[in-house]
Write a protein that holds these residues in place. Sequence first.
Motif, PDB file in Angstrom:
ATOM      1  N   VAL A   1     -25.169 -46.240  72.270  1.00  8.13           N
ATOM      2  CA  VAL A   1     -25.189 -47.603  71.578  1.00  8.13           C
ATOM      3  C   VAL A   1     -23.204 -48.629  72.523  1.00  8.13           C
ATOM      4  O   VAL A   1     -22.593 -47.950  72.488  1.00  8.13           O
ATOM      5  CB  VAL A   1     -25.088 -48.354  70.339  1.00  8.13           C
ATOM      6  CG1 VAL A   1     -24.714 -49.541  70.249  1.00  8.13           C
ATOM      7  CG2 VAL A   1     -25.792 -47.886  69.467  1.00  8.13           C
TER       8      VAL A   1
ATOM      9  N   ASP B   1     -21.017 -51.493  72.409  1.00 10.60           N
ATOM     10  CA  ASP B   1     -21.051 -53.082  71.862  1.00 10.60           C
ATOM     11  C   ASP B   1     -20.089 -53.273  71.631  1.00 10.60           C
ATOM     12  O   ASP B   1     -19.319 -53.675  70.620  1.00 10.60           O
ATOM     13  CB  ASP B   1     -22.373 -53.221  69.997  1.00 10.60           C
ATOM     14  CG  ASP B   1     -22.306 -54.722  70.672  1.00 10.60           C
ATOM     15  OD1 ASP B   1     -22.543 -55.054  71.141  1.00 10.60           O
ATOM     16  OD2 ASP B   1     -22.659 -55.235  68.796  1.00 10.60           O
TER      17      ASP B   1
ATOM     18  N   ASP C   1     -16.779 -55.415  71.185  1.00  6.99           N
ATOM     19  CA  ASP C   1     -16.606 -56.990  70.612  1.00  6.99           C
ATOM     20  C   ASP C   1     -15.398 -57.215  71.305  1.00  6.99           C
ATOM     21  O   ASP C   1     -14.174 -56.672  71.117  1.00  6.99           O
ATOM     22  CB  ASP C   1     -15.877 -56.864  69.053  1.00  6.99           C
ATOM     23  CG  ASP C   1     -15.972 -58.025  68.433  1.00  6.99           C
ATOM     24  OD1 ASP C   1     -16.052 -59.300  68.684  1.00  6.99           O
ATOM     25  OD2 ASP C   1     -14.828 -58.099  67.027  1.00  6.99           O
TER      26      ASP C   1
ATOM     27  N   TYR D   1     -12.077 -51.802  78.323  1.00  5.38           N
ATOM     28  CA  TYR D   1     -12.124 -51.339  77.194  1.00  5.38           C
ATOM     29  C   TYR D   1     -11.885 -49.663  77.887  1.00  5.38           C
ATOM     30  O   TYR D   1     -11.968 -49.972  79.755  1.00  5.38           O
ATOM     31  CB  TYR D   1     -14.127 -51.302  77.032  1.00  5.38           C
ATOM     32  CG  TYR D   1     -15.156 -50.643  76.454  1.00  5.38           C
ATOM     33  CD1 TYR D   1     -15.314 -50.200  75.261  1.00  5.38           C
ATOM     34  CD2 TYR D   1     -15.511 -49.202  77.135  1.00  5.38           C
ATOM     35  CE1 TYR D   1     -15.576 -49.782  74.442  1.00  5.38           C
ATOM     36  CE2 TYR D   1     -15.527 -48.465  76.369  1.00  5.38           C
ATOM     37  CZ  TYR D   1     -16.334 -48.074  74.986  1.00  5.38           C
ATOM     38  OH  TYR D   1     -16.775 -46.688  74.003  1.00  5.38           O
TER      39      TYR D   1
ATOM     40  N   LYS E   1     -22.978 -54.113  78.838  1.00  7.42           N
ATOM     41  CA  LYS E   1     -23.868 -54.286  77.383  1.00  7.42           C
ATOM     42  C   LYS E   1     -25.225 -54.958  77.995  1.00  7.42           C
ATOM     43  O   LYS E   1     -26.217 -53.516  77.211  1.00  7.42           O
ATOM     44  CB  LYS E   1     -23.223 -55.063  76.591  1.00  7.42           C
ATOM     45  CG  LYS E   1     -22.371 -55.236  75.586  1.00  7.42           C
ATOM     46  CD  LYS E   1     -21.792 -56.488  75.116  1.00  7.42           C
ATOM     47  CE  LYS E   1     -20.302 -56.315  74.557  1.00  7.42           C
ATOM     48  NZ  LYS E   1     -20.363 -57.260  72.853  1.00  7.42           N
TER      49      LYS E   1
ATOM     50  N   ARG F   1     -28.303 -51.647  76.597  1.00  5.24           N
ATOM     51  CA  ARG F   1     -29.038 -52.369  75.583  1.00  5.24           C
ATOM     52  C   ARG F   1     -30.685 -52.137  76.664  1.00  5.24           C
ATOM     53  O   ARG F   1     -31.565 -51.497  76.430  1.00  5.24           O
ATOM     54  CB  ARG F   1     -29.410 -53.853  75.415  1.00  5.24           C
ATOM     55  CG  ARG F   1     -28.641 -54.188  74.268  1.00  5.24           C
ATOM     56  CD  ARG F   1     -28.333 -55.667  74.331  1.00  5.24           C
ATOM     57  NE  ARG F   1     -28.017 -56.162  74.903  1.00  5.24           N
ATOM     58  CZ  ARG F   1     -27.512 -57.419  75.636  1.00  5.24           C
ATOM     59  NH1 ARG F   1     -26.316 -56.551  74.737  1.00  5.24           N
ATOM     60  NH2 ARG F   1     -27.365 -58.028  76.263  1.00  5.24           N
TER      61      ARG F   1
END
Length: 928
Positions: A539, A541, A543, A554, A628, A632
């Motif tokens: 995952v 993700d 924010d 990030y 992202k 996915r």
Amino acid sequence: MRVGFFLATAASIVIAGPAIAGETVRFEKAPEWVVPVDFDTAVAKKEEIVIFDRQLRLEDGVVQRYTDVAYDIRNADVLSKLGTLQFGWLPDKGDLILHRLEIVRDGKAIDLIAEGVQPEVIRRETELERRTVNGALTALFKVPGIKVGDILRFSSSTTSRDQALAGAMQATEGLTPKPTRLGFGRLRMSWPSDSGVHYAMLGQAPDPTVVDRNGYRTVELILPIDKVEEMPEDAPARFRVRPAVMTGTFATWSDVASVMAPHYVTEGSIPAGTPLAAEVERIRDATDDPLERAALALRSVQDEINYLMNGMDGGNYLPQSPVETWTLRYGDCKAKTLLLLAMLRALDIEAEAAMVNSQDGDAVSVWQPLPGAFDHVLVKATIDGTDYWLDGTSAGTRIETMWEVPNFAYALPIRESGSQLIKLEQRWPKVADRTYRIVYDFSRGVDLPALYDIEVETRGVLAARMAARATETDRKTILGHAQKYLEDVFESVVYDAAYSYDPETGIAKLNAKGILVEPFGIERDVATHTIYTATTNWVFDPDRGRAAWRDIPYRTGGPMTSAEEVIFMLPDGGKGAGLTGTGNLEEQVVAGTRFKRDLVFDGSSVMVKDWSSYVPSEIAAADIPAAKAAMRTLSSADPSIRITDPRRYWELDDAELAQRMKGLIEPTDTLVKLLPDEAGYYQFRSALYSLGRDYKSALADIDKAIAIAGDADAYDSRAEVLRQAGRLDEAAEAARMAYELKGDLASAASYAGALALAGRDEEGLAVLDAIDVSGDELSEIAQVFAEIAGSTDRNEEAWKKLEDALAERPGDELLLNSQCWFVGTWNFRIDDGEQLCDKAVKAGNYSAAVLDSRALVFHRLGREDDALEDLEAALKKAPGQAASLYLRGIIRLGRGEPDGKKDIEHALRLSPDIATRYRRYGITAPKR
């Protein structure tokens, strides 16, 4: 351990010259440079913390830190905490001076110093668990006569001079933000204008007030500062720096590097004829390869020298000599670095010491140049043009893992000529830090537990941690460690385990065998096992929804590389099996992580080899949405094993099921013999016996568990085993014991239901009558009451309870289903049944449970075709729903269809008490 290099960044950090040794508390007036506080104005603010005033003076190589604090003693809790005050200091670097200790009562000050209050001075090493000794002293002052309503005010100073920094000075002070409330708060730092002190504001610190007066520069801020904007945890450290002021006499990073250089001179540090010289010659004779020599030297420092941070006698920055470290067999990061540096240079390997920040490495890039920006030191070795970052305080490093670059972001090489910060350039690791090799044996079936055999191979730090387990000889302890370790891999019961460690390769292994409790998820007539390996279940993700976060990149972690080699042995030779998702993955990097997977399905087994690796890196804010989406896409195609129309355990006769269960029970026998006083293993084996329909053995085991522990869960299990064995009165008694131990609604409902199944309906209702419930529990009790009361003369009361509950929760699917079920089971108001059940079916979204309830109503109405239609639909959703199988069997047998007998047989295997339950409803299977 990283604490060895630098003792305190947020407290005073001071520098050089002769030591100011002070092992006793001095009592003096506040220094003349201290600006007083308007105490009355602060008190008028009526805050619990009346004053927090900190003032620093940096001058002549000494940092003096003055602190004035006042508390309003508002309650007994605060009184208890402040009844004894503690003041700490480092006597090898300076003094503790107490200026004020007073109680303010009714506006008048009581001077405790004048009254003769004296401290108890103790030396206690509070960091011993982190293998740190710093020589700190603590002065304890007991405050006599203080009571709630008083204001306690105390003022003190510490002086600090660091012997290692040649008269230079440094200090870092954090800034208290709102919502902390202060009557008066201030941070004030001053120094001679011509002393070369520089300052920088960190994080979200506001601009200070700066004044030059009488030859001194003063930087001042009023506290608390404005509330700090929260930053995402996955942001680089430079965005998460807490507000602070950094000050010091270092103008550049080059100044920092050069002042530290004299402490890392290695010339002449390994005298001929010493044991250390012999160790160097041993390595020289072992190989001509400089990379291998470096690996051997690092291994010696990591394995032969224990970690101990020594902060006494100026030890914050001063390393002990290489010979001393080798002789004592302990040292901190400074000592280990100097030792390794000396050995490498003696082996003709280019190397230098380098300072890093092990916690907030990236933040160093925005900090003021200070030694206090770093908390760790290691060696940068250059071999064949490649930089290697060698950490003597790490563990388990071998030549294969030396390639990895640590997550420190920046380093400052220590050079006499000075140097600038350099960025640690990351590279993909060559070997996995951790490799799982697993064989899953799913051959017994999709409903039954699976066996597995796992080997966990670790390198580097992970191996060093595991190596300690390899010396353990107690089998119980080994199993306990293995069980704990594998909890992060899967939910299972470990029944065999062994640890091993090879010091030559630095590889540690855990080999274990166990039982996987729930290997497959089953929906309708399809069993699915999601393949969880190194490249699956990711995952990504971050924010960045807040406006203040939209431009923040990030930061990945690492370096960490995992590999897996997995074999899945499928049920029934792979009959009906297939794969969904993406099998093979060509090497690719998604969201800062590198993936590669090879998957082979040969019809009866699935084999996976894969690799995932991530190293410290940044993903720009603008690239996060694309990353992202890519993750996915990757995760949505994670492979799964899918078996259509698998053979279920209730389709197995007793002999075949027993044979399949044998391989599961035998390993559990081992656990029970090894740990005969562990009730949990008896309960686990009892559950396996029950699954295999061996209720006699299941009962024997659960009785042993009760004899050991006797908890409510064990009695619940006993009740279930007895119910399956048809011993219904005994089952009710076990349920009663569980109820007495738990006393909650769930256990009361179980007890009442057990009584009803034993034909003691009125007793069951009496249990429910005795319970005082309210709120949501009224709905629950109504459903249980209705299940029991239909066979008594209280059926109208039961119906009323359901209606009342629905009035509170209109449209509740469980209550509507209870009404439908009540009508069918007890043939109550059957003419309204179809309408009621249609409403329940829609509310329950055509669930298997509510379709079964409506089928029973249709059966009561003689509409067998409609009943069968609902039952078929229910069994497609839930093939193991015993009630639906049983009713379908009754209807089929009534029609003369031989498949009805098989339905009845399967229902009884699933729920041995199903016939008893339906007899309560007045429904029995035809004898054919």
